[in-house]
Design a protein around this motif. Structure first.
Motif, PDB file in Angstrom:
ATOM      1  N   THR A  31      22.793  -2.090  23.030  1.00  0.00           N
ATOM      2  CA  THR A  31      24.052  -2.743  23.421  1.00  0.00           C
ATOM      3  C   THR A  31      24.209  -2.699  24.946  1.00  0.00           C
ATOM      4  O   THR A  31      24.746  -3.627  25.534  1.00  0.00           O
ATOM      5  CB  THR A  31      25.265  -2.084  22.726  1.00  0.00           C
ATOM      6  OG1 THR A  31      25.066  -0.679  22.665  1.00  0.00           O
ATOM      7  CG2 THR A  31      25.476  -2.644  21.342  1.00  0.00           C
ATOM      8  N   ARG A  36      24.590  -5.656  29.930  1.00  0.00           N
ATOM      9  CA  ARG A  36      24.170  -5.896  31.326  1.00  0.00           C
ATOM     10  C   ARG A  36      23.751  -7.353  31.505  1.00  0.00           C
ATOM     11  O   ARG A  36      24.013  -7.955  32.551  1.00  0.00           O
ATOM     12  CB  ARG A  36      23.035  -4.948  31.731  1.00  0.00           C
ATOM     13  CG  ARG A  36      23.542  -3.582  32.190  1.00  0.00           C
ATOM     14  CD  ARG A  36      22.419  -2.684  32.679  1.00  0.00           C
ATOM     15  NE  ARG A  36      21.571  -2.225  31.607  1.00  0.00           N
ATOM     16  CZ  ARG A  36      21.861  -1.222  30.776  1.00  0.00           C
ATOM     17  NH1 ARG A  36      22.981  -0.553  30.925  1.00  0.00           N
ATOM     18  NH2 ARG A  36      21.039  -0.876  29.816  1.00  0.00           N
ATOM     19  N   GLU A  57      33.097   3.876  31.354  1.00  0.00           N
ATOM     20  CA  GLU A  57      33.899   3.941  30.117  1.00  0.00           C
ATOM     21  C   GLU A  57      33.248   3.096  29.026  1.00  0.00           C
ATOM     22  O   GLU A  57      32.402   2.255  29.311  1.00  0.00           O
ATOM     23  CB  GLU A  57      35.310   3.393  30.388  1.00  0.00           C
ATOM     24  CG  GLU A  57      36.135   4.307  31.264  1.00  0.00           C
ATOM     25  CD  GLU A  57      37.257   3.572  31.957  1.00  0.00           C
ATOM     26  OE1 GLU A  57      37.684   2.512  31.449  1.00  0.00           O
ATOM     27  OE2 GLU A  57      37.681   4.049  33.010  1.00  0.00           O
ATOM     28  N   GLY A  85      21.982   3.130  21.679  1.00  0.00           N
ATOM     29  CA  GLY A  85      23.288   3.076  22.354  1.00  0.00           C
ATOM     30  C   GLY A  85      24.383   2.500  21.479  1.00  0.00           C
ATOM     31  O   GLY A  85      25.485   2.214  21.962  1.00  0.00           O
ATOM     32  N   ARG A  88      28.647   4.083  19.051  1.00  0.00           N
ATOM     33  CA  ARG A  88      29.039   5.105  20.029  1.00  0.00           C
ATOM     34  C   ARG A  88      30.406   5.697  19.703  1.00  0.00           C
ATOM     35  O   ARG A  88      30.867   6.569  20.445  1.00  0.00           O
ATOM     36  CB  ARG A  88      29.106   4.471  21.416  1.00  0.00           C
ATOM     37  CG  ARG A  88      27.931   4.821  22.328  1.00  0.00           C
ATOM     38  CD  ARG A  88      28.120   4.030  23.574  1.00  0.00           C
ATOM     39  NE  ARG A  88      27.525   4.535  24.760  1.00  0.00           N
ATOM     40  CZ  ARG A  88      26.392   4.078  25.295  1.00  0.00           C
ATOM     41  NH1 ARG A  88      25.684   3.177  24.673  1.00  0.00           N
ATOM     42  NH2 ARG A  88      25.977   4.536  26.458  1.00  0.00           N
ATOM     43  N   GLN A  92      32.903   2.378  15.316  1.00  0.00           N
ATOM     44  CA  GLN A  92      31.686   1.551  15.286  1.00  0.00           C
ATOM     45  C   GLN A  92      30.768   1.979  14.136  1.00  0.00           C
ATOM     46  O   GLN A  92      30.185   1.142  13.446  1.00  0.00           O
ATOM     47  CB  GLN A  92      30.929   1.656  16.614  1.00  0.00           C
ATOM     48  CG  GLN A  92      31.644   0.994  17.790  1.00  0.00           C
ATOM     49  CD  GLN A  92      30.887   1.149  19.109  1.00  0.00           C
ATOM     50  OE1 GLN A  92      29.701   1.446  19.139  1.00  0.00           O
ATOM     51  NE2 GLN A  92      31.597   0.950  20.213  1.00  0.00           N
TER      52      GLN A  92
HETATM   53  P1  AMP Z   1      23.753   2.309  28.120  1.00  0.00           P
HETATM   54  O1  AMP Z   1      22.769   1.358  28.720  1.00  0.00           O
HETATM   55  O2  AMP Z   1      23.523   2.516  26.654  1.00  0.00           O
HETATM   56  O3  AMP Z   1      23.851   3.602  28.877  1.00  0.00           O
HETATM   57  O4  AMP Z   1      25.192   1.594  28.225  1.00  0.00           O
HETATM   58  C1  AMP Z   1      25.748   1.280  29.474  1.00  0.00           C
HETATM   59  C2  AMP Z   1      27.242   1.045  29.333  1.00  0.00           C
HETATM   60  O5  AMP Z   1      27.481  -0.073  28.460  1.00  0.00           O
HETATM   61  C3  AMP Z   1      28.023   2.189  28.701  1.00  0.00           C
HETATM   62  O6  AMP Z   1      28.385   3.187  29.644  1.00  0.00           O
HETATM   63  C4  AMP Z   1      29.252   1.445  28.164  1.00  0.00           C
HETATM   64  O7  AMP Z   1      30.139   1.085  29.203  1.00  0.00           O
HETATM   65  C5  AMP Z   1      28.633   0.156  27.653  1.00  0.00           C
HETATM   66  N1  AMP Z   1      28.198   0.279  26.243  1.00  0.00           N
HETATM   67  C6  AMP Z   1      26.918   0.222  25.774  1.00  0.00           C
HETATM   68  N2  AMP Z   1      26.877   0.363  24.449  1.00  0.00           N
HETATM   69  C7  AMP Z   1      28.174   0.521  24.051  1.00  0.00           C
HETATM   70  C8  AMP Z   1      28.800   0.734  22.793  1.00  0.00           C
HETATM   71  N3  AMP Z   1      28.095   0.815  21.645  1.00  0.00           N
HETATM   72  N4  AMP Z   1      30.154   0.865  22.766  1.00  0.00           N
HETATM   73  C9  AMP Z   1      30.886   0.769  23.885  1.00  0.00           C
HETATM   74  N5  AMP Z   1      30.363   0.582  25.103  1.00  0.00           N
HETATM   75  C10 AMP Z   1      29.014   0.458  25.195  1.00  0.00           C
END
Ligand code: AMP
Length: 214
Positions: A31, A36, A57, A85, A88, A92
């Protein structure tokens, strides 16, 4: 292989997901990578997600579930997937359970990647990521550096530090993990799906997951 990789930021989810994907053809669904990409493209969803992400956040559950309900229904998921990811939050995870039941998909395992905080902080400070949304290969300036000129060895794009890898954002992401995501360990333990795997060296972690014979 139909698994979830759980773990704090920097626990190794992205690295291990890519190794497993190359090994067995299951799709990595991250995710973070999806978000991104939409932020870079400047879509409506990307505009909504950007500030949450930069501050470390969580993006609201409703937005994440909208993305994931569509993604899990795509035919490539039938061959297998590695969720990286996601989920979380307990909300969910509960909604994911409903979606998988509707699709008739059974999870093999939820693998909790475990690493000490000191290692996680070092990994996050030294991590670099390919800026090409279609690639997002992960590097580490200490033990897995990009090619000369900070170029990605896979696609040749520039390799950069993520916007949410400032000291403040990292601290917030770890706090949010402890508060909102760590409770999923108990959730999946009750579902009899949890496997704890030490995540100190990628090759050893990969071998430990392979030994589960999924
Ligand atoms: P990551 O690349 O998994 O570290 O995700 C980067 C950012 O994307 C996180 O810090 C959140 O802001 C957002 N994000 C990614 N996956 C989720 C998710 N399942 N639920 C909520 N926010 C997410």
């Amino acid at each position: 292989m139909k698994i979830i990789l759980l773990g704090a930021p920097g626990a190794g989810k992205g690295t291990i997901a890519k190794m497993l994907m190359q090994d067995n053809g299951a799709v990595q669904i991250s995710t973070g990578d999806i978000l991104r990409t939409v932020v870079k493209e400047g879509t409506e969803l990307g505009k909504k997600a950007k500030n949450y992400m930069e501050n470390g956040e969580l993006v609201p559950d409703a937005l994440i579930m909208e993305i994931m309900e569509k993604r899990l229904g795509q035919p490539d998921c039938r061959r297998g997937f590695i969720l990286d990811g996601f989920p979380r939050t307990i909300i969910q995870a509960t909604k994911l359970k409903e979606i998988l039941e509707k699709l008739g998909i059974k999870l093999d395992y939820v693998i909790s990647l475990e690493a000490p905080l000191s290692l996680i902080l070092e990994r996050l400070a030294t991590r670099r990521t390919c800026a090409n949304p279609a690639c997002q290969e992960i590097y580490n300036i200490k033990n897995n550096p990009p090619a000369e000129g900070d170029k990605c060895r896979v696609c040749g794009h520039k390799v950069m530090q993520r916007a949410d890898e400032t000291e403040e954002a990292i601290a917030e992401r770890i706090r949010v993990y402890d508060e909102k995501t760590a409770p999923l360990i108990g959730f999946y333990e009750k579902e009899n799906l949890l496997q704890n795997v030490e995540s100190l060296h990628a090759a050893e972690t990969f071998a430990a997951i392979k030994a589960l014979k999924i």
